[in-house]
Scaffold this motif. Sequence first.
Motif, PDB file in Angstrom:
ATOM      1  N   LYS A 191     -11.546   2.779  33.706  1.00 48.39           N
ATOM      2  CA  LYS A 191     -10.964   1.904  32.690  1.00 48.39           C
ATOM      3  C   LYS A 191     -10.284   0.723  33.379  1.00 48.39           C
ATOM      4  N   HIS A 192     -10.428  -0.454  32.797  1.00 45.20           N
ATOM      5  CA  HIS A 192      -9.785  -1.657  33.338  1.00 45.20           C
ATOM      6  C   HIS A 192      -8.272  -1.589  33.114  1.00 45.20           C
ATOM      7  N   VAL A 193      -7.549  -2.270  33.992  1.00 43.11           N
ATOM      8  CA  VAL A 193      -6.085  -2.159  33.954  1.00 43.11           C
ATOM      9  C   VAL A 193      -5.419  -3.535  33.934  1.00 43.11           C
ATOM     10  N   LEU A 194      -4.534  -3.726  32.953  1.00 39.13           N
ATOM     11  CA  LEU A 194      -3.596  -4.853  32.993  1.00 39.13           C
ATOM     12  C   LEU A 194      -2.236  -4.232  33.246  1.00 39.13           C
ATOM     13  N   CYS A 195      -1.639  -4.560  34.385  1.00 44.05           N
ATOM     14  CA  CYS A 195      -0.400  -3.884  34.785  1.00 44.05           C
ATOM     15  C   CYS A 195       0.781  -4.841  34.729  1.00 44.05           C
ATOM     16  N   GLU A 196       1.870  -4.382  34.099  1.00 40.93           N
ATOM     17  CA  GLU A 196       3.099  -5.174  34.012  1.00 40.93           C
ATOM     18  C   GLU A 196       3.618  -5.481  35.419  1.00 40.93           C
ATOM     19  N   LYS A 197       4.364  -6.577  35.537  1.00 45.16           N
ATOM     20  CA  LYS A 197       4.961  -6.937  36.820  1.00 45.16           C
ATOM     21  C   LYS A 197       6.308  -6.234  36.978  1.00 45.16           C
ATOM     22  N   PRO A 198       6.855  -6.058  38.168  1.00 43.24           N
ATOM     23  CA  PRO A 198       6.144  -6.163  39.432  1.00 43.24           C
ATOM     24  C   PRO A 198       5.066  -5.079  39.510  1.00 43.24           C
ATOM     25  N   ILE A 199       4.011  -5.369  40.260  1.00 42.74           N
ATOM     26  CA  ILE A 199       2.860  -4.465  40.232  1.00 42.74           C
ATOM     27  C   ILE A 199       3.256  -3.040  40.601  1.00 42.74           C
ATOM     28  N   SER A 200       4.239  -2.927  41.515  1.00 37.35           N
ATOM     29  CA  SER A 200       4.681  -1.603  41.931  1.00 37.35           C
ATOM     30  C   SER A 200       6.031  -1.741  42.631  1.00 37.35           C
ATOM     31  N   VAL A 201       6.389  -0.721  43.405  1.00 36.96           N
ATOM     32  CA  VAL A 201       7.677  -0.786  44.094  1.00 36.96           C
ATOM     33  C   VAL A 201       7.519  -0.691  45.609  1.00 36.96           C
ATOM     34  N   SER A 202       6.292  -0.577  46.103  1.00 35.52           N
ATOM     35  CA  SER A 202       6.072  -0.565  47.549  1.00 35.52           C
ATOM     36  C   SER A 202       4.693  -1.144  47.837  1.00 35.52           C
ATOM     37  N   ASP A 259     -17.325 -10.091  32.022  1.00 36.08           N
ATOM     38  CA  ASP A 259     -17.423  -9.523  33.372  1.00 36.08           C
ATOM     39  C   ASP A 259     -17.243 -10.591  34.454  1.00 36.08           C
ATOM     40  N   THR A 260     -16.153 -11.299  34.340  1.00 39.65           N
ATOM     41  CA  THR A 260     -15.781 -12.296  35.355  1.00 39.65           C
ATOM     42  C   THR A 260     -14.543 -11.796  36.094  1.00 39.65           C
ATOM     43  N   PRO A 261     -14.265 -12.368  37.261  1.00 34.96           N
ATOM     44  CA  PRO A 261     -13.060 -11.927  37.985  1.00 34.96           C
ATOM     45  C   PRO A 261     -11.791 -12.214  37.178  1.00 34.96           C
ATOM     46  N   VAL A 262     -10.797 -11.348  37.320  1.00 31.79           N
ATOM     47  CA  VAL A 262      -9.534 -11.580  36.598  1.00 31.79           C
ATOM     48  C   VAL A 262      -8.848 -12.818  37.168  1.00 31.79           C
ATOM     49  N   PHE A 263      -8.079 -13.479  36.340  1.00 32.91           N
ATOM     50  CA  PHE A 263      -7.393 -14.708  36.708  1.00 32.91           C
ATOM     51  C   PHE A 263      -6.226 -14.424  37.660  1.00 32.91           C
ATOM     52  N   ILE A 264      -5.579 -13.268  37.452  1.00 30.02           N
ATOM     53  CA  ILE A 264      -4.424 -12.917  38.286  1.00 30.02           C
ATOM     54  C   ILE A 264      -4.697 -11.525  38.850  1.00 30.02           C
ATOM     55  N   SER A 265      -4.951 -11.453  40.138  1.00 30.13           N
ATOM     56  CA  SER A 265      -5.436 -10.202  40.721  1.00 30.13           C
ATOM     57  C   SER A 265      -4.312  -9.240  41.088  1.00 30.13           C
ATOM     58  N   GLY A 266      -4.711  -8.038  41.474  1.00 27.03           N
ATOM     59  CA  GLY A 266      -3.753  -7.071  41.995  1.00 27.03           C
ATOM     60  C   GLY A 266      -3.127  -7.582  43.287  1.00 27.03           C
ATOM     61  N   GLU A 267      -3.957  -8.258  44.079  1.00 28.00           N
ATOM     62  CA  GLU A 267      -3.471  -8.867  45.319  1.00 28.00           C
ATOM     63  C   GLU A 267      -2.359  -9.885  45.028  1.00 28.00           C
ATOM     64  N   ASP A 268      -2.545 -10.687  43.966  1.00 24.09           N
ATOM     65  CA  ASP A 268      -1.496 -11.635  43.552  1.00 24.09           C
ATOM     66  C   ASP A 268      -0.208 -10.881  43.228  1.00 24.09           C
ATOM     67  N   GLY A 269      -0.358  -9.762  42.544  1.00 27.55           N
ATOM     68  CA  GLY A 269       0.800  -8.945  42.201  1.00 27.55           C
ATOM     69  C   GLY A 269       1.493  -8.403  43.439  1.00 27.55           C
ATOM     70  N   LEU A 270       0.662  -7.977  44.396  1.00 28.75           N
ATOM     71  CA  LEU A 270       1.210  -7.409  45.633  1.00 28.75           C
ATOM     72  C   LEU A 270       1.997  -8.470  46.416  1.00 28.75           C
ATOM     73  N   ARG A 271       1.411  -9.658  46.571  1.00 24.57           N
ATOM     74  CA  ARG A 271       2.065 -10.716  47.361  1.00 24.57           C
ATOM     75  C   ARG A 271       3.425 -11.106  46.758  1.00 24.57           C
ATOM     76  N   ALA A 272       3.475 -11.168  45.415  1.00 17.02           N
ATOM     77  CA  ALA A 272       4.725 -11.539  44.753  1.00 17.02           C
ATOM     78  C   ALA A 272       5.779 -10.443  44.934  1.00 17.02           C
TER      79      ALA A 272
END
Lengths: 329, 329
Positions: free
Chosen positions: B86-97, B293-306
């Motif tokens: 299943k696709h995921v839209l995750c609230e910010k911050p993406i995680s805690v580590s 089926d296009t790439p997401v505009f704001i990636s998990g990597e973007d979430g991680l960097r922030a």
Amino acid sequence: MLKVGILGTGTMAKTHASAYRAIDGVQVAAFADSLPGTLDIVAKEYNAKAYTNYDELINDSSLDIIDVCLPTPLHKENTIKALATGKHVFCEKPVARTLEDAMEVKKAVDAAKGKFMVGHVVRFFPEFMVMKQMIDEGKLGTVGIARTSRIAAQPHGVKDWYENMEMSGGVILDLIIHDFDYLNWFFGKPKRVYAQGLFKKTQEEMDYALVVIRYESGVIAHVEGSWAEPSGFNVKAEICGSKGIIDVEPYKEAPLTINLRDPEVKQAGVIVPEAPVEESQYTTEIRHFIDCIINDKTPRVTVDDAIYALKIGLAALESIETGLPVNID
Amino acid sequence: MIKVGILSCAHMHAGGYAHGLQLLPNVELVGIADENKERGEKFAQHFNIKYIPSYEELIQKVDAVVITSENSKHKALTLMAAEQKKHVLCEKPISVSVADAQAMIDACKQNGVKLQTAFPCRFSPSFKRVKQVVDEGQIGQIIAINGTNHGSMPGGWFTDKELAGGGAVMDHTVHVADLIRYLTGAEFIKVYAEIDKKFHPELNTDDCGTLSMTMTKGIFCTLDPSWSRNSAYPVWGDVTMRIIGTKGVINMDMFNQKLNLYNVDDRKAQWLYYGANTDAGLIKSFIDAIENDTPVFISGEDGLRAMELALGAYLSAEKCQPVELPLVK
């Protein structure tokens, strides 16, 4: 009658001259500038003597007060010479370009007969006086964050000395030293400084700095200084505490706008906002200095205050170069 | 028809996302799953959707999930959804580590599902205009950015370090950090932070601070993520950026499209935002990426960097020294 001699004929010299003129019992009696031109014009306007040599003005025994409105690197030498004559001395900010110079000025001040004050004029702006009163009265509770901003287009001084970073210390020592001073007035002793900026890092004709000051009281202050604006001038301050927030953007507060129709031209006219004051803050500042002289009071801005503002500025410049936080002793 | 479920409404943004989902004709908002029955049922009733006690059960019924749980639970829920393709839209911050965020990114990649981080500010019309002006080169090269994301102390799990991963700095660093990265195309390479707890002494987390960031491309920035807005302030907070370029300056105050409300029962002035619904823009972008089926505009990597910037800030404040980024090379 107190007679004033002003070193310099630039913007601040003219501002101070008009402040002295507004005060009864004070007369602008002399100007000095190494270059003629403006000198002759202002001397004529004030019916004052015109010296092309600073020493001659300093040693003019008819003068009671010397006002130093010269480029920053010339502050120390002329201030010390003027204090040595026993006259009262007002020096534009910053007190000196280096800490060593500032300490020499302090020595001269401590030994001098006359009064001494540095032009940290923001302490005389009514909005900042009220702000301090609110902090002191506890209206904000424990202060956590202070944010200030002072932004302008790059000024062009005589021989472009403002642009010579080494001379002026750039936006940090020339512009936001105002903010450093009033933040010290609000929050006491600064503990450490971290800064980022363009000092010595750009070929562009501009300067920009973001300075973070941590106070011993715990307050975190963020100061923005800009000579990177294409036009305009603006000042902002916001202080946030556990019980209250106070903010001001004084140049945006205009009780008056005047919109004039130009009968000659078909295009729209220009709306000019105005904030009329009873007295310029510079006059309030100079009036305070005169009051200290006449009634033997301690000026609101002492040489130690000026030194602490300079210390923050120098620490900020050092932090920009090293990329590390700099402790203030 | 794309079927979507919301996993937990612990974060108040769940409401805005639910509304955004219900605006779209090609989406069916199937239901809300929440371990807190009362909270979940209330939410379900409000949006007229089903309450499903079990996350697994809801995941089975949908194509995509929106995760608005407490920060530290993002990882487990993302992994649960990704493993069921299943696709995921995750609230910010993406995680805690960094490790948890990386595990989320890896799991979604391995299972061939999309992972988008919820940074709705990218969909603000004001910010889009900023991006356009910068991309057109109108302000030349970006030199510096002075940003804020002030807020009110949200209470609840946001001030529980275990669940939130930190306080104000964790909560309010990531939005502007993402805007800065997206706008400049530069990466954070160093952070220095002053962090404290001054507004709410009862908390176990920080509530204020100031971050100073150095980026690639020679850009420097500061960011104030403080929960410095009290209940007397006319609005919850702000997102502001001053962007300094070699050819010009942009001032953005994202939510400064407001009505002033003065209501006697409220006992304070209020600013009512009437600008665009950025949550709806965020949701539509996520759904479009699935639909086409296009790439997401704001990636998990973007979430991680922030998020990593916030983690670096905590390390810096602890050591009183700048910290290099990325934290994990």
